[in-house]
Design an enzyme around this catalytic site. Structure first.
Site, PDB file in Angstrom:
ATOM      1  N   CYS A 157      -2.668  11.492   3.669  1.00 18.64           N
ATOM      2  CA  CYS A 157      -2.949  10.582   2.548  1.00 18.64           C
ATOM      3  C   CYS A 157      -2.721  11.273   1.217  1.00 18.64           C
ATOM      4  O   CYS A 157      -2.407  10.626   0.217  1.00 18.64           O
ATOM      5  CB  CYS A 157      -4.404  10.128   2.556  1.00 18.64           C
ATOM      6  SG  CYS A 157      -4.896   9.229   3.996  1.00 18.64           S
TER       7      CYS A 157
ATOM      8  N   GLU B 101       0.819  -1.221   0.000  1.00 19.76           N
ATOM      9  CA  GLU B 101       0.000   0.000   0.000  1.00 19.76           C
ATOM     10  C   GLU B 101       0.849   1.264   0.000  1.00 19.76           C
ATOM     11  O   GLU B 101       0.362   2.365   0.282  1.00 19.76           O
ATOM     12  CB  GLU B 101      -0.936  -0.024   1.213  1.00 19.76           C
ATOM     13  CG  GLU B 101      -1.952  -1.159   1.168  1.00 19.76           C
ATOM     14  CD  GLU B 101      -3.141  -0.864   0.242  1.00 19.76           C
ATOM     15  OE1 GLU B 101      -3.672   0.245   0.283  1.00 19.76           O
ATOM     16  OE2 GLU B 101      -3.516  -1.769  -0.533  1.00 19.76           O
TER      17      GLU B 101
ATOM     18  N   HIS C 156      -4.857   1.740   7.125  1.00 22.01           N
ATOM     19  CA  HIS C 156      -3.436   2.002   6.900  1.00 22.01           C
ATOM     20  C   HIS C 156      -2.817   2.485   8.211  1.00 22.01           C
ATOM     21  O   HIS C 156      -3.496   3.105   9.040  1.00 22.01           O
ATOM     22  CB  HIS C 156      -3.235   3.126   5.868  1.00 22.01           C
ATOM     23  CG  HIS C 156      -3.581   2.743   4.460  1.00 22.01           C
ATOM     24  ND1 HIS C 156      -4.273   3.577   3.607  1.00 22.01           N
ATOM     25  CD2 HIS C 156      -3.298   1.635   3.746  1.00 22.01           C
ATOM     26  CE1 HIS C 156      -4.414   2.993   2.433  1.00 22.01           C
ATOM     27  NE2 HIS C 156      -3.836   1.809   2.479  1.00 22.01           N
TER      28      HIS C 156
HETATM   29  O1  SUG Z   1      -7.675   3.330  -0.266  1.00 20.90           O
HETATM   30  N1  SUG Z   1     -10.341   5.636  -0.254  1.00 20.90           N
HETATM   31  C1  SUG Z   1      -8.909   5.371  -0.092  1.00 20.90           C
HETATM   32  C2  SUG Z   1      -8.337   6.246   0.990  1.00 20.90           C
HETATM   33  C3  SUG Z   1      -6.851   6.146   1.051  1.00 20.90           C
HETATM   34  C4  SUG Z   1      -6.280   6.851   2.226  1.00 20.90           C
HETATM   35  N2  SUG Z   1      -4.879   6.777   2.198  1.00 20.90           N
HETATM   36  C5  SUG Z   1      -4.067   6.665   3.272  1.00 20.90           C
HETATM   37  N3  SUG Z   1      -4.549   6.343   4.445  1.00 20.90           N
HETATM   38  N4  SUG Z   1      -2.821   6.810   3.103  1.00 20.90           N
HETATM   39  C6  SUG Z   1      -8.671   3.889   0.209  1.00 20.90           C
HETATM   40  O2  SUG Z   1      -9.460   3.299   0.945  1.00 20.90           O
HETATM   41  C7  SUG Z   1     -12.497   5.404  -1.326  1.00 20.90           C
HETATM   42  C8  SUG Z   1     -13.027   5.426  -2.726  1.00 20.90           C
HETATM   43  C9  SUG Z   1     -14.524   5.375  -2.784  1.00 20.90           C
HETATM   44  O3  SUG Z   1     -15.154   4.706  -1.947  1.00 20.90           O
HETATM   45  O4  SUG Z   1     -15.079   6.019  -3.687  1.00 20.90           O
HETATM   46  C10 SUG Z   1     -10.994   5.138  -1.274  1.00 20.90           C
HETATM   47  O5  SUG Z   1     -10.485   4.481  -2.150  1.00 20.90           O
END
Ligand code: SUG
Length: 440
Positions: free
Chosen positions: A364, A172, A246
């Site tokens: 993020c 990730e 994460h």
């Molecule tokens: O991978 N949300 C992302 C958020 C990522 C956050 N990143 C870190 N924590 N570094 C994920 O879950 C949601 C997309 C949606 O539901 O439309 C999404 O992919």
């Protein structure tokens, strides 16, 4: 060496697809209307703010969505318009998965090791394969192509391929990576993980663990990190089950400082002891207990998904989402961080709500890349933040982005065409060359 925060520019299809199981904001806001133009402008304002603090700032581009390439690989054929129309009719879920603007969360784009820490003294970058979530796994190929275009000088930069395989090496990116360093000591890298395909470990029960131990170990090898100064802490299974998908949802480190929730790592006390041994007295940390800051509040308001930034005077500032100001336990915790004896002097609250509603806070939205002056000069693309670049990007967003997006808008065949037109123009502004599949 200077840290540059490479923020993801929010893409034109920013929407709430409800796609990420285990990410409570994503599942809660699924189906709601989104505001792509506002989201992109909020992101640009964050870049302006961070740059204004005297911190290095740069930008990474969005990806083509809906991904016609992916839909074609899944058997939808014909013209672009026919592909979208058929997917909308026969597999609306697949259209939603291939339309996500999730590449905006560039903490997940890659894991990076600065040249100072690697055996061959090159900067190493490995695009994350994001295997665990289909809508994110399709980012890796384009991320690889974008990073190769930006970090093209092979004498200075090693851009690796995403890790291979199925879920065994699920990676990730920097969301599970922390680099800590104190004066007089070499850096220590934490490469956290939540599961292992081959080892018998106690993992989460409710939500998926995304990163494997084996992926973290492969990154350490590829990046030629000193094994004596690389640690592989396990994410706390209860943390993951509470919505900390994460590590950066419940822990953030910068330089000599680490702040974490007690449910960030399976053995937080052991990890902190080891860090003290390896980094000496200069290392400081603050742990929030469940009593002080319930993990559910941390997951809702994201105090640990703040950017902890080293300012030109050597002090640190925290850039936190406004949701922390509105959540008493989180606000009090951040106030304690500022009051206690550590490098953090201030907290700033910023509005990135459009991103937060999908589970992405300030941390993020950025990938940290440490560059020497020579390395920075070797990057020829126009990706470093300046007021002039801000103006071009803001004008570009206003010209191409829709104001509002509802779930049904993803079924509009015109959206893919609009996105391609916008991204084609963007590669010109950023001087990236042809990085997208539709440009080849
Ligand atoms: O991978 N949300 C992302 C958020 C990522 C956050 N990143 C870190 N924590 N570094 C994920 O879950 C949601 C997309 C949606 O539901 O439309 C999404 O992919």
């Amino acid at each position: 060496m200077r840290e540059y925060n490479f923020d993801g520019l929010v893409g034109p299809t920013h929407n709430y697809g409800g796609l990420s199981v285990g990410n409570l904001a994503s599942t809660t806001h699924g189906g709601q209307a989104s505001y792509p133009r506002e989201a992109a402008l909020q992101g640009l304002e964050k870049m302006r703010f961070v740059s204004g603090l005297g911190v290095g700032q740069a930008v990474l581009p969005p990806q083509p969505r809906p991904s016609l390439k992916t839909l074609r690989l899944l058997g939808f054929s014909g013209t672009d318009e026919e592909v979208i129309t058929r997917a909308a009719r026969e597999a609306e879920h697949l259209l939603r998965l291939t339309s996500s603007a999730a590449a905006m969360w560039t903490a997940n784009a890659a894991t990076v090791a600065p040249s100072e820490d690697t055996a061959d003294k090159r900067l190493h970058l490995t695009p994350a394969n994001l295997q665990q979530m289909f809508h994110r796994a399709i980012e890796a190929e384009t991320t690889h192509s974008v990073l190769r275009a930006i970090f093209a000088d092979e004498a200075r930069f090693a851009v690796h391929a995403p890790l291979p395989g199925g879920g065994h090496f699920a990676d990730e990116g920097a969301a599970n990576h922390t680099r800590l360093v104190t004066p007089g000591h070499a850096a220590v890298h934490l490469l956290a993980w939540g599961r292992s395909p081959w080892k018998d470990i106690v993992g989460p029960k409710r939500f998926p663990a995304r990163q494997t131990l084996e992926a973290s170990q492969a990154l350490a090898r590829l990046h030629q990190l000193d094994p004596e100064r690389t640690l592989f802490p396990q994410q706390h299974p209860e943390g993951i089950d509470s919505g900390a998908f994460h590590t950066d949802v419940v822990a953030v480190g910068n330089g000599s400082f680490l702040m974490l929730h007690e449910l960030a790592f399976a053995d937080a006390p052991g990890l902190l002891r080891t860090l003290r041994e390896k980094l000496g007295e200069g290392f400081t940390s603050i742990t929030a207990t469940e009593a002080e800051l319930p993990v559910k509040d941390a997951v809702k308001s994201y105090p640990f998904n703040s950017q902890v930034l080293t300012l030109p005077d050597g002090g640190m500032a925290i850039v936190a989402p406004v949701e922390c100001q509105e959540t008493e336990t989180a606000r009090r915790f951040l106030e304690r961080v500022v009051a206690e004896n550590n490098p953090v002097k201030r907290v700033h609250y910023l509005d990135v709500r459009q991103s937060m509603n999908n589970g992405g806070g300030p941390a993020c939205l950025r990938q940290r890349i440490w560059l020497t002056e020579e390395e920075r000069a070797a990057v020829k693309a126009n990706v470093f933040y300046s007021p002039a670049l801000h103006e071009s990007l803001a004008a570009w967003v206003r010209k191409h982005y829709r104001e509002t997006m509802y779930a049904k808008d993803l079924q509009d065949p015109k959206l893919a065409r609009e996105t391609m037109t916008a991204l084609d123009e963007l590669t010109g502004i950023l001087q990236l060359g042809s990085v997208y599949d539709f440009q080849r």
